[in-house]
Structure formats: structure tokens, C-alpha cells
Design an enzyme around this catalytic site. Structure first.
Site, mmCIF file in Angstrom:
data_model
loop_
_atom_site.group_PDB
_atom_site.id
_atom_site.type_symbol
_atom_site.label_atom_id
_atom_site.label_comp_id
_atom_site.label_asym_id
_atom_site.label_seq_id
_atom_site.Cartn_x
_atom_site.Cartn_y
_atom_site.Cartn_z
ATOM 1 N N ASN A 7 7.473 -5.055 5.017
ATOM 2 C CA ASN A 7 7.070 -3.655 5.146
ATOM 3 C C ASN A 7 6.460 -3.222 3.820
ATOM 4 O O ASN A 7 7.170 -2.818 2.905
ATOM 5 C CB ASN A 7 8.291 -2.801 5.510
ATOM 6 C CG ASN A 7 7.954 -1.332 5.721
ATOM 7 O OD1 ASN A 7 6.877 -0.873 5.376
ATOM 8 N ND2 ASN A 7 8.895 -0.598 6.278
ATOM 9 N N ARG A 90 4.576 -4.579 9.114
ATOM 10 C CA ARG A 90 4.295 -3.183 9.409
ATOM 11 C C ARG A 90 2.857 -2.898 8.987
ATOM 12 O O ARG A 90 2.459 -3.162 7.850
ATOM 13 C CB ARG A 90 5.237 -2.276 8.623
ATOM 14 C CG ARG A 90 4.923 -0.792 8.793
ATOM 15 C CD ARG A 90 5.289 -0.029 7.551
ATOM 16 N NE ARG A 90 4.972 1.390 7.683
ATOM 17 C CZ ARG A 90 4.925 2.242 6.654
ATOM 18 N NH1 ARG A 90 5.150 1.806 5.431
ATOM 19 N NH2 ARG A 90 4.626 3.509 6.847
ATOM 20 N N HIS A 179 4.315 6.423 10.526
ATOM 21 C CA HIS A 179 5.753 6.152 10.351
ATOM 22 C C HIS A 179 6.427 5.962 11.708
ATOM 23 O O HIS A 179 7.614 6.263 11.880
ATOM 24 C CB HIS A 179 6.451 7.289 9.581
ATOM 25 C CG HIS A 179 5.952 7.500 8.195
ATOM 26 N ND1 HIS A 179 5.707 8.759 7.679
ATOM 27 C CD2 HIS A 179 5.633 6.623 7.210
ATOM 28 C CE1 HIS A 179 5.268 8.637 6.435
ATOM 29 N NE2 HIS A 179 5.215 7.360 6.131
ATOM 30 N N ARG A 242 0.059 12.659 -2.345
ATOM 31 C CA ARG A 242 -0.883 13.251 -1.387
ATOM 32 C C ARG A 242 -0.594 14.728 -1.193
ATOM 33 O O ARG A 242 0.560 15.153 -1.166
ATOM 34 C CB ARG A 242 -0.804 12.503 -0.054
ATOM 35 C CG ARG A 242 -1.483 11.145 -0.083
ATOM 36 C CD ARG A 242 -1.112 10.304 1.122
ATOM 37 N NE ARG A 242 0.120 9.566 0.888
ATOM 38 C CZ ARG A 242 0.738 8.846 1.796
ATOM 39 N NH1 ARG A 242 0.262 8.783 3.030
ATOM 40 N NH2 ARG A 242 1.859 8.199 1.505
ATOM 41 N N GLU A 385 13.339 0.239 9.641
ATOM 42 C CA GLU A 385 12.071 -0.146 10.256
ATOM 43 C C GLU A 385 11.996 -1.652 10.463
ATOM 44 O O GLU A 385 11.350 -2.132 11.406
ATOM 45 C CB GLU A 385 10.911 0.328 9.374
ATOM 46 C CG GLU A 385 10.800 1.839 9.278
ATOM 47 C CD GLU A 385 9.787 2.286 8.242
ATOM 48 O OE1 GLU A 385 8.655 2.599 8.629
ATOM 49 O OE2 GLU A 385 10.149 2.316 7.046
#
Length: 399
Positions: A7, A90, A179, A242, A385
Site C-alpha cells: 500500500n 493498492r 480511499h 493538499r 486496507e
């Protein structure tokens, strides 16, 4: 079946070696603060824990470090890469091309590369992970799991922008959402928990994924119906570097009146804004520490961060026409009791009442941090995840 999960985030790599279908984690670890002199590296098995602070300049160096330890004579868990059956990756942006998990081919890599303009902090890192894994685990099947897949259920009223129709039909400009593996994993855990406690009624929940990248999802009966990130992963919440939501006219003003190039504006909004632009720090641990020591810029940034999350809780409660639970997850969501406190304060209209003592408990387990009187449950659910990706990879290989 042994599956390595990689990931690669914008500034981190999480990894696990998982034995399927038992979901047995043979080893796990992560690297964060990639690109800094003080990168943190961890490698954990049932018998060994390795932790180091060292400079890791890029994702390639990080992945090489991981592979070396996997096969290390003293702490390794495999003797040869031939033991690895598959590597699950991912990938953040799948555009309109990928709504399901796929085996990686040259064509798939080309499309991931083409979509890098939409996820410049992520897709290049994801692709780097794929390329390095192909070299290291050359006999393993390489599989891509896309963040955007879970959000394919977002209805047209929510995923379509109010721009000319041809930009959707011909150019596929729409809300994609990101996500997805995290939101899917924690929402399923939450729904199971709610069903056990609420006699299986329908569920209305909001998942709040807070890391260097941040997003929220409105989920009704297990399906994503709205999401804060859109065409690319840079709008919505305030993130590490961001900006999140911004008035589009600011961009035109910067270009037309202030002399910025479009490339410079993009770089500023993607890599120099958010918490970094507000404080000079991109890591929330540094921001909280400086706020405690009286840094007013850091305190304001934390307040702004929580305020933005609150706005989306309000709007998503309206979209869902009710709210059973909110879920905090990912690095910040799971570990920052202060952010959770800021978000949940003065939210009694939505039935949110935080138990201050429960909120301060640090745990790697799922936990409820709302009071017994709270009409809406407040849950902290550690995301995994990697397990979600492993399950999808395993299902693909069996199909």
C-alpha cells in the site's frame, strides 16, 4: 496462499505478508515520512520487532528495504520470493476503466500511468510499487485493487458535476471517490457492530478517514452514496499538503492576476497547501506538539481542520436523512484524540456526545468512544486496507 500486500501512499508504504484464506498476518510494517531524513521504518512478526529511523528518499528505496528484511537470514519469514503467490497493490485512481480488481498487465500499467495526472501524489507511487514488486517477486501474480471501486455506487445526482453533459459522457469527468478499501473495510466492521446492537436495522453511517490524505463517505446500508473527494484526490477536507475545497475563482485569479502558471498553481494546491501551507508542518504530530507550546498558526490549522469535517458531517447527515454512527479511522483518525475532541464538540444537535475518558484510550482495537446517552455512536475502527486488499486478491485468483 501467501500474498504480499503493498500500500504505497503519498508519503508512506504499509505492507503485510498474509496467508490466505486464513487471513493470518505473517509479518507487517510500514514506512512513513518518506522523503525526509527522519523516515520511520517498522517490521513486525510474531517473534521479532524491528524499528529504525533513517533517511528513505523515495518509495523504491523503501520497498527494497522491506524485501531485504522479508528474506533476511535472522528476521526473515521467507527463504525465497518463489514462496509468494501474489502481490496485491493498492492503486488510488482507476478512472472509468477499472471498477473491479484486476490482474496487472502492461495495458493496466499504461492506464495507471495515464491516470497519474488525476492522482499525482499517488498513482506514480503505486506504479513504482508495481514495477519494483515485479522485479523482486518475479514469479508472483501482480494484482491491482483500486480505491475508486467502492464508490461506483454513488448515484448520478451526487457524482455528476453541474457542467456541460458531454464532459461526463465523452470525457468521464465525474466524482470517483478514493480511499475506497479503507471506507469499505471500516464500514463493514461498523455495520456488523451496529447490527449486533440494533437488531439488524438499516444503517446510516459516516466514515472519516484521516491521514496525510483525508476523506469522508456517506454510507447507507453498506453502499457509498457520497464522498468528499471527487475527480482527483485533492478536494474536500484539509489534508497534509493538499488544500481541500477552494473557490475555483482563486485559481483563475492566481493565473490571470498574480502571474502563476497552471503548473505552479497545481503544485501549490497539491504539495504546498493544507496543513503544511497553514503551519509549515505536514505531520499532525508536529502540529499538535507546536500548538500545545503556543503556536497560534498550528492551533488555527487544527481548528480549521475540525471545522471542515463538521461541515461534511452536517451535509451527509442530511443526505442520509439520519445518522447512526460516525467512524474515525486511519493514522490521524485512530490516534489523535484531540482532533476527535474538536470534531465532536458542540455537535449535540446530531446526537453526538463524546466520552472524554474513552476518547483518550489508545488501542489497536475497535472501540466506542461515545457516552451511553449519545444518540449517535462514535466509533474508532482501525483500518486494515491490507486485509481488504488480500481478500479481493484471493477472490480474483480463485475466480
Amino acid at each position: 496462499m501467501k500474498i504480499v500486500i503493498i500500500n504505497s501512499g503519498s508519503s508512506s508504504i504499509k505492507y503485510q505478508l498474509i496467508d490466505m484464506p486464513a487471513n493470518e498476518v505473517i509479518c507487517s510494517g510500514m514506512i512513513d515520512r518518506i522523503g525526509l531524513e527522519s523516515s520511520n521504518f517498522s517490521y513486525v512478526t510474531n517473534t521479532v520487532k524491528v524499528e529504525e529511523t533513517l533517511p528513505i528518499p523515495n518509495h523504491k528505496i523503501g520497498l527494497q528495504k522491506i524485501s531485504q528484511l522479508l528474506m533476511d537470514e535472522k528476521v526473515g519469514v521467507i527463504e525465497s520470493t518463489l514462496e509468494i503467490d501474489a502481490v496485491g497493490h493498492r492503486v488510488v485512481h482507476g478512472g472509468s476503466n477499472f471498477s473491479n480488481t484486476v490482474t496487472i498487465t502492461t495495458e493496466v500499467k499504461d492506464k495507471i500511468r495515464q491516470l497519474s495526472d488525476l492522482a499525482p501524489l499517488h498513482n506514480p507511487a503505486n506504479l513504482e510499487g508495481i514495477n519494483v514488486a515485479e522485479e523482486i517477486f518475479s514469479t508472483a501474480k501482480q494484482v491491482a485493487v483500486f480505491d475508486t471501486a467502492f464508490h461506483q455506487t454513488i448515484p448520478v445526482v451526487a457524482h455528476k458535476y453541474a457542467i456541460p453533459n458531454f464532459l461526463l459522457t465523452e470525457n468521464k469527468i465525474r466524482v470517483y471517490g478514493f480511499h475506497g478499501t479503507s471506507h469499505k473495510y471500516v464500514s463493514e466492521k461498523a455495520i456488523h457492530y451496529l447490527n449486533e446492537n440494533n437488531n439488524g436495522k438499516s444503517s446510516k453511517i459516516i466514515t472519516i478517514h484521516l491521514g496525510n490524505g483525508c476523506s469522508m463517505t456517506a454510507i447507507k446500508d453498506g453502499k457509498s452514496v457520497d464522498h468528499t473527494l471527487g475527480f482527483a484526490p485533492m478536494n474536500g477536507l484539509i489534508m497534509g499538503t493538499r488544500s481541500g475545497d477552494i473557490d475555483q475563482s482563486v485559481i483563475f485569479h492566481m493565473v490571470n492576476s498574480l502571474g502563476y502558471s497552471l503548473e505552479a498553481v497545481n503544485n501549490l494546491l497539491q504539495k504546498q497547501s493544507g496543513m503544511l501551507g497553514l503551519t509549515g508542518y505536514s505531520d499532525l504530530r508536529d502540529i499538535e506538539s507546536n500548538a500545545e507550546n503556543g503556536n497560534t498558526d498550528c492551533q488555527l490549522a487544527l481548528d480549521m481542520n475540525a471545522y471542515r469535517i463538521k461541515k461534511f458531517i452536517g451535509s451527509y447527515a442530511a443526505v442520509l436523512n439520519g445518522l447512526d454512527a460516525i467512524i474515525f479511522t486511519a493514522g490521524i483518525g485512530e490516534n489523535s484524540s484531540y482532533i476527535r475532541k474538536l470534531v465532536c464538540s458542540e455537535m449535540d444537535y446530531f446526537g453526538l456526545e463524546l466520552d472524554q475518558k474513552k476518547n483518550e484510550i489508545r488501542s489497536k482495537e475497535m472501540r466506542e468512544i461515545s457516552t451511553t446517552k449519545s444518540r449517535t455512536k462514535i466509533l474508532v475502527i482501525p483500518t486494515n486496507e491490507e486485509i481488504e486488499i488480500a481478500n479481493q486478491v484471493y477472490e480474483l485468483l480463485l475466480s
